[in-house]
Design a protein around this motif. Structure first.
Motif, PDB file in Angstrom:
ATOM      1  N   GLU A   1      -7.077   5.351   1.549  1.00 23.02           N
ATOM      2  CA  GLU A   1      -6.523   6.702   1.587  1.00 23.02           C
ATOM      3  C   GLU A   1      -5.649   6.980   0.371  1.00 23.02           C
ATOM      4  OE1 GLU A   1      -4.777   6.800   5.459  1.00 23.02           O
ATOM      5  OE2 GLU A   1      -6.672   7.360   6.418  1.00 23.02           O
ATOM      6  N   GLN A   2      -5.085   5.903  -0.209  1.00 29.53           N
ATOM      7  CA  GLN A   2      -4.289   6.081  -1.432  1.00 29.53           C
ATOM      8  C   GLN A   2      -5.167   5.928  -2.678  1.00 29.53           C
ATOM      9  OE1 GLN A   2      -1.668   2.851  -0.712  1.00 29.53           O
ATOM     10  NE2 GLN A   2      -0.643   3.864   1.004  1.00 29.53           N
ATOM     11  N   PHE A   3      -6.486   5.887  -2.486  1.00 31.00           N
ATOM     12  CA  PHE A   3      -7.460   5.722  -3.565  1.00 31.00           C
ATOM     13  C   PHE A   3      -7.274   4.429  -4.339  1.00 31.00           C
ATOM     14  CE2 PHE A   3      -7.049  10.267  -2.768  1.00 31.00           C
ATOM     15  CZ  PHE A   3      -8.353  10.534  -2.379  1.00 31.00           C
ATOM     16  N   ASP A   4      -6.657   3.413  -3.705  1.00 26.75           N
ATOM     17  CA  ASP A   4      -6.539   2.093  -4.316  1.00 26.75           C
ATOM     18  C   ASP A   4      -7.772   1.294  -3.928  1.00 26.75           C
ATOM     19  OD1 ASP A   4      -5.909  -0.381  -5.248  1.00 26.75           O
ATOM     20  OD2 ASP A   4      -4.169  -0.697  -3.963  1.00 26.75           O
ATOM     21  N   TYR A   5      -8.927   1.650  -4.565  1.00 30.02           N
ATOM     22  CA  TYR A   5     -10.191   1.022  -4.185  1.00 30.02           C
ATOM     23  C   TYR A   5     -10.176  -0.478  -4.444  1.00 30.02           C
ATOM     24  CZ  TYR A   5     -12.551   5.506  -3.443  1.00 30.02           C
ATOM     25  OH  TYR A   5     -12.936   6.728  -2.967  1.00 30.02           O
TER      26      TYR A   5
ATOM     27  N   GLN B   1      -5.562   2.199   4.742  1.00 26.09           N
ATOM     28  CA  GLN B   1      -4.464   2.864   4.028  1.00 26.09           C
ATOM     29  C   GLN B   1      -4.657   2.804   2.525  1.00 26.09           C
ATOM     30  OE1 GLN B   1      -1.088   0.856   5.609  1.00 26.09           O
ATOM     31  NE2 GLN B   1      -1.007   2.118   7.451  1.00 26.09           N
ATOM     32  N   LYS B   2      -5.104   1.642   2.029  1.00 22.31           N
ATOM     33  CA  LYS B   2      -5.332   1.519   0.593  1.00 22.31           C
ATOM     34  C   LYS B   2      -6.418   2.498   0.142  1.00 22.31           C
ATOM     35  CE  LYS B   2      -3.467  -2.962  -0.454  1.00 22.31           C
ATOM     36  NZ  LYS B   2      -2.131  -2.345  -0.513  1.00 22.31           N
TER      37      LYS B   2
END
Lengths: 287, 274
Positions: free
Chosen positions: B234-238, B231-232
């Motif tokens: 997918e939210q671009f929270d690499y 999920q992270k």
């Protein structure tokens, strides 16, 4: 072993315990392992043979099959070459840090598949180490086929090496040394002595490696981007159809993978019966 | 001596190291580097978030419990397959490896279908008030499934090699069957049992494919840690995804180290009893 068991008289209370234990074990195996497998085929054929065939002949399914084959055809041979090289170095020579190398080879088995995919996104994704450079040169790795191949290589890296190392260790190097002393070149020794000695274990490793490569889901799902017809392998196609409530379609495609699993198990069992000694005691394969 | 006769040391080791470096080490370095991007405080904030804690608890707790159950059932199944002769034994023996061979996504949808409220097993369990699919129990069932072969396969060679003499000696000295089992056999098997336990545990902690379908993925309830990473991403929270990945790796490393310590202790136990 059985002769000794027979030589010891067994009272009926103990026989009841034996039968009870056997029954409990078999009921567990049937309910817990066989039933899920049966479900796949029952659901796939729920509406008959025609919808099943139609579900598999859809262009998305066919391109998923093609992509899965492409990924396996690249990943498996690369890991075979690596496995042979690593096993050769580890079992024929002494060097410092050997134990560390062994642990490194096993590492992909103890890493979550999701993390195995994640690391490549961090390396080659838009925000990754090489992201800007790749973008400047118009090379796509993540959300494209190279990413799928890399993630699959990572996941299946240990299989061949792990089969070969214990076997080559127990076989020792006398035959190879003899070949060298008698004047064989390095490659002659490899193709005429080493390879024939390890062929069944190698096949065994390739079998497990291939099954995992074609069935991998977690790692591949992270790097795929789920672009239908372009970056979806069979397991990803299963997931997409399932999430779209196309159950017959999902189970139809899943049945192909279940068939692959059955063939893998059959060949594996055959190899163990026929060539058990030449495969050697091996640790169970991981992930 | 050997080094001079056999060729290929430099090329095989060099190739293996280069390959491992490119495929395993470089990507893991990228993981550590990205994770460090959120800093120590960021890491603490991420790890203390209720949703992260709940997911980690489910992944670790579920995996521990599943490995424990697998140790018990695996011992039973391994024992039955090695010690007793019955029709179809070899077929059942081959069946043990099914969770290794069946792709996780296929196992996932099959288990969900089976344990869903209208499924073959689910409908029946529903009647006695047990819900499996879309609950933490479903996560546990999937974890038991994927970890099952490890204990059986590590135990089998040891069970085959187990000396009958010791058992027979114990029995001729008047020990009851269960006494022989708990006092003689189990201590001898303990180290191997722990190896199987550790393998099943490592597998279940990071398991993704077979779990996410049956879990239902309800936040704070049936959401596993690997899914949070996805999920992270997918939210671009690499950075967040990387930090969570590092945390998971460290946690499973700690778990495995504790199992190894337990194993050392059980080895001594086995030596004392034999």
């Amino acid at each position: 072993m059985s002769a000794r068991m027979a030589s010891r008289p067994i009272g009926w209370p103990r026989r009841v315990v034996h039968v009870g234990l056997i029954l409990v074990a078999l009921i567990f195996l049937v309910l817990f392992l066989l039933l899920p497998l049966a479900t796949v085929f029952v659901e796939a054929f729920r509406e008959g043979i025609a919808p099943y065939v139609a579900a598999i002949r859809q262009p998305e399914a066919l391109s998923a099959i093609r992509l899965t084959l492409i990924v396996a055809v690249i990943a498996v041979p690369l890991n075979v070459v690596f496995g042979i090289a690593a096993a050769w170095a580890m079992t024929r020579f002494e060097f410092r840090g050997k134990a560390l190398l062994g642990a490194l080879i096993d590492l992909p088995f103890s890493v979550s598949p999701v993390i195995s995919g994640l690391v490549y996104v961090l390396l080659f994704g838009a925000q990754g180490w090489f992201g800007p450079w790749l973008e400047a040169h118009d090379i796509k790795i993540i959300f494209a086929v190279p990413g799928l191949v890399l993630a699959t290589i990572f996941i299946t890296l240990p299989f061949v090496a792990r089969e070969l190392i214990p076997l080559m260790q127990s076989q020792g190097s006398e035959e190879e040394e003899a070949a060298r002393v008698l004047g064989a070149s390095g490659w002659q020794m490899f193709f005429r002595v080493t390879l024939p000695n390890i062929r069944w274990a190698l096949l065994y490793g390739v079998l497990l490696c291939n099954a995992r490569a074609m069935g991998e889901f977690g790692a591949v799902s992270v790097v795929s981007g789920h672009i239908r017809g372009l970056t979806t392998t069979i397991p990803l196609e299963v997931e997409m159809r399932y999430n779209e409530y196309d159950y017959v379609g999902a189970f139809a495609v899943a049945s192909l993978l279940a068939l692959l699993a059955l063939v893998t198990l059959a060949v594996k069992t055959l190899l163990e019966w026929r060539y058990g000694d030449e495969i050697a005691a091996h640790a169970p394969g991981g992930h | 001596m050997r080094r001079r006769i056999l060729p290929g040391f430099g090329i095989s080791l060099g190739y293996a190291l280069a390959y491992l470096g490119l495929i395993v080490l470089l990507p893991l370095a990228a993981l550590a580097w990205k994770a460090s991007g959120i800093g120590f405080e960021g890491l603490l904030r991420l790890l203390s978030a209720p949703r992260t804690l709940a997911a980690l608890r489910l992944s670790l707790g579920g995996a521990l419990l599943a490995a424990l159950i697998n140790a018990v059932i695996g011992l039973l199944v391994g024992w039955v397959l090695v010690r007793y002769r019955f029709p179809g034994r070899r077929l059942f023996d081959a069946l043990v490896d099914l969770p290794f061979a069946l792709p996780t996504a296929v196992a996932g949808i099959a288990l969900t279908n089976l344990y869903a409220p209208n499924g073959w097993l689910g409908a029946w369990l529903e009647k006695i008030g047990i819900k499996v699919a879309y609950t933490p129990l479903g996560v546990f069932v999937a974890m038991v499934f994927v970890g099952f072969p490890f204990v059986v396969r590590t135990l089998q060679p040891v069970l085959t090699a187990l000396e009958r003499d010791v058992e027979e000696a114990a029995e001729s000295l008047g020990a009851r069957r269960w006494q022989t089992f708990f006092r003689v056999i189990l201590p001898m098997l303990a180290p191997t049992l722990l190896t199987g336990f550790a393998l099943a545990l490592a597998r279940a902690v990071g398991e993704y494919g077979s779990v996410i379908f049956i879990a239902g993925n309800i936040p704070m309830h049936s959401e596993i840690a690997p899914l949070l990473i996805v999920q992270k991403l997918e939210q671009f929270d690499y950075a967040g995804a990387a930090a969570l990945g590092v945390a998971m790796l460290l946690l499973s490393f700690l778990l495995l180290v504790s199992v190894a310590l337990l194993q050392r202790w059980s080895n001594r136990w086995a030596e004392r009893t034999s």
